[in-house]
Design an enzyme around this catalytic site. Structure first.
Site, PDB file in Angstrom:
ATOM      1  N   LYS A  30       0.643  -1.138  -0.069  1.00  0.00           N
ATOM      2  CA  LYS A  30       0.148  -0.161  -0.062  1.00  0.00           C
ATOM      3  C   LYS A  30       0.922   0.938  -0.105  1.00  0.00           C
ATOM      4  O   LYS A  30       1.746   1.274   0.895  1.00  0.00           O
ATOM      5  CB  LYS A  30      -0.912  -0.140   1.416  1.00  0.00           C
ATOM      6  CG  LYS A  30      -1.905   1.182   1.232  1.00  0.00           C
ATOM      7  CD  LYS A  30      -2.878   1.250   2.410  1.00  0.00           C
ATOM      8  CE  LYS A  30      -4.016   2.103   2.223  1.00  0.00           C
ATOM      9  NZ  LYS A  30      -3.515   3.300   1.902  1.00  0.00           N
ATOM     10  N   ASP A  32       1.586   5.392  -0.109  1.00  0.00           N
ATOM     11  CA  ASP A  32       1.020   6.779   0.120  1.00  0.00           C
ATOM     12  C   ASP A  32       1.179   7.774  -1.009  1.00  0.00           C
ATOM     13  O   ASP A  32       2.111   8.428  -0.959  1.00  0.00           O
ATOM     14  CB  ASP A  32       1.694   7.007   1.554  1.00  0.00           C
ATOM     15  CG  ASP A  32       1.008   8.278   2.237  1.00  0.00           C
ATOM     16  OD1 ASP A  32      -0.120   8.609   1.812  1.00  0.00           O
ATOM     17  OD2 ASP A  32       1.451   8.927   3.180  1.00  0.00           O
ATOM     18  N   GLU A 177       3.375   2.150   4.255  1.00  0.00           N
ATOM     19  CA  GLU A 177       2.210   2.460   4.875  1.00  0.00           C
ATOM     20  C   GLU A 177       1.534   1.257   5.085  1.00  0.00           C
ATOM     21  O   GLU A 177       0.744   1.397   6.167  1.00  0.00           O
ATOM     22  CB  GLU A 177       1.439   3.216   3.670  1.00  0.00           C
ATOM     23  CG  GLU A 177       0.195   3.877   4.244  1.00  0.00           C
ATOM     24  CD  GLU A 177      -0.683   4.538   3.357  1.00  0.00           C
ATOM     25  OE1 GLU A 177      -1.919   5.159   3.760  1.00  0.00           O
ATOM     26  OE2 GLU A 177      -0.419   4.579   2.098  1.00  0.00           O
TER      27      GLU A 177
END
Length: 326
Positions: A30, A32, A177
Site C-alpha cells: 500500500k 502513500d 504504509e
C-alpha cells in the site's frame, strides 16, 4: 476521449485473510500517494484522472511519455502517483505541492524538473479494444505484467501470491504504509469499495503530552473537539498535532474536566503553533495516540486517541524530532 471512463475500484479496510485462504490472495504494498487512472489512447497521448474524476494530467508532465509506452495499443491503467524521499520511500508530504498544480502547468513543469514523481501501475482495465473488468484479478495481472511497463517515471512492482503474514511484516519493517490484499478471482468493480480488495494500514502508537484543546461544535458543544498534543525533544515540548477522534462520550466528558482543571494562559509548546481558537493547559496529562506516519515537519498524520497514561510523567513522552523539522 474514445476510451471508456472507469472510476477506480476501492479497497475496504480490514485484516489479513484467514491462513487457510492465503493462497487465494495476492498482496501488494500500500503506497502513500495519489490514486490515478491513466488513459492511453494509442496515439501517444495520455490523460490522468484523479479518484474524483478530475483531469490532473498537467500536474505531472514527466508522465506524458507513458502515453507512448504501448505504441498504438490503447489502454486504461490503474495506479498511484508517488513522491519518493531520499530512501526511495513514498512521502505524501513531498507530493502535496504537486497535487494542486493541475491548472498551473508552468509551475508543474518546474517542480517536475526538481523533484519528479513516480507512477506505480497495478492494474489494467481496458486493453486494445477489449474491456478487462470482467476478468479475474490473476488474469488482469498477467496481462499487465506482459506489457512490461517499466520506465524512468513509472513501474509495475511485483505482486506476491500467498505469504500474507510475511508480506505485512515486511511492510512494517521497512516503514511502509501497509498492504493491499486482492482476491485472485476478483473482477474489477469500477467505483465500488469492495471486500475483494482489503487494505491494511500499518499504524504506530506513541505517548504524547496534552498542551491544549479546541472547543467542540454542535453535539460536542462544551466538550473538547480536539486536543493539541506535543512531545519532548531537545529540551522543549514540540507541537506534533491535534487529535479529534478515539473517545467515547464518557471519555470525552472525563477529559473535559481534566482540561478545565489544568487551564492556563501560557502556551506550553515551543515554538507556539498557529492554531486558531486554542485553549492552553498545563502540560501534565499524558496520553497514547495511534497514527499512520509523520510529516516532514514532525506532525502526526491521521492520529486518533487510544487512552490516558496516568502511569507516565510528561518527560516520558519524548521523540526524536530534529530542530529543522518544526
Amino acid at each position: 476521449m474514445t476510451l471508456p471512463l472507469i472510476p477506480p475500484m476501492l479497497a475496504t479496510p480490514g485484516s489479513l485473510p484467514p491462513a487457510g485462504q492465503d493462497s487465494r490472495w495476492a498482496y501488494e504494498t500500500k503506497q502513500d500517494g495519489q490514486r490515478v487512472v491513466a488513459y492511453l489512447e494509442g496515439d501517444g497521448s495520455i490523460l490522468l484522472r484523479a479518484r474524483s474524476g478530475e483531469d490532473i494530467t498537467a500536474a505531472y508532465p514527466e508522465l506524458r511519455a507513458l502515453g507512448e509506452a504501448l505504441g498504438a495499443t490503447p489502454a486504461v491503467l490503474d495506479g498511484e502517483v508517488l513522491a519518493l524521499d531520499e530512501q526511495g520511500r513514498a512521502d505524501f508530504q513531498l507530493l502535496q505541492p504537486r497535487m494542486g498544480l493541475a491548472h498551473a502547468p508552468a509551475r508543474a513543469a518546474r517542480q517536475a524538473a526538481k523533484a519528479p514523481v513516480h507512477l506505480i501501475v497495478f492494474d489494467v482495465m481496458h486493453l486494445g479494444s477489449q474491456s478487462l473488468t470482467a476478468l479475474p484479478y490473476a488474469r488482469r495481472r498477467a496481462q499487465l505484467e506482459r506489457l512490461g511497463l517499466h520506465g524512468p517515471f513509472w513501474s509495475t512492482p511485483a505482486a506476491l501470491v500467498g505469504h500474507g503474514e510475511q508480506a505485512l511484516q515486511a511492510t512494517r519493517e521497512h516503514g511502509l504504509e501497509g498492504l493491499v490484499c486482492k482476491r485472485l478471482d476478483s473482477v474489477y468493480e469500477p467505483g465500488v469499495r469492495s471486500r475483494a480488495w482489503i487494505k491494511i494500514r500499518n499504524m504506530r502508537s506513541e505517548d504524547v503530552v496534552v498542551g491544549g484543546w479546541l472547543p467542540g461544535k454542535g453535539r460536542l458543544s462544551g466538550l473538547p473537539g480536539a486536543v493539541l498534543v506535543g512531545q519532548r525533544a531537545a529540551g522543549r515540548l514540540r507541537y506534533v498535532g491535534s487529535v479529534g477522534t478515539g473517545w467515547s462520550e464518557a471519555e470525552r466528558s472525563q477529559l473535559a474536566a481534566l482540561l478545565r482543571a489544568a487551564a492556563t494562559e501560557v502556551c506550553p509548546f515551543d515554538p507556539v503553533p498557529s492554531v486558531v481558537g486554542a485553549r492552553w493547559v498545563v502540560p501534565r496529562l499524558v496520553g497514547e495516540v495511534r497514527y499512520s506516519t509523520r510529516t516532514r515537519a514532525g506532525l502526526l498524520r491521521q492520529p486518533s486517541w487510544l487512552r490516558l497514561r496516568p502511569d507516565l510523567a510528561p518527560e516520558d513522552a519524548a521523540a526524536d524530532i530534529p530542530d529543522d523539522r518544526v
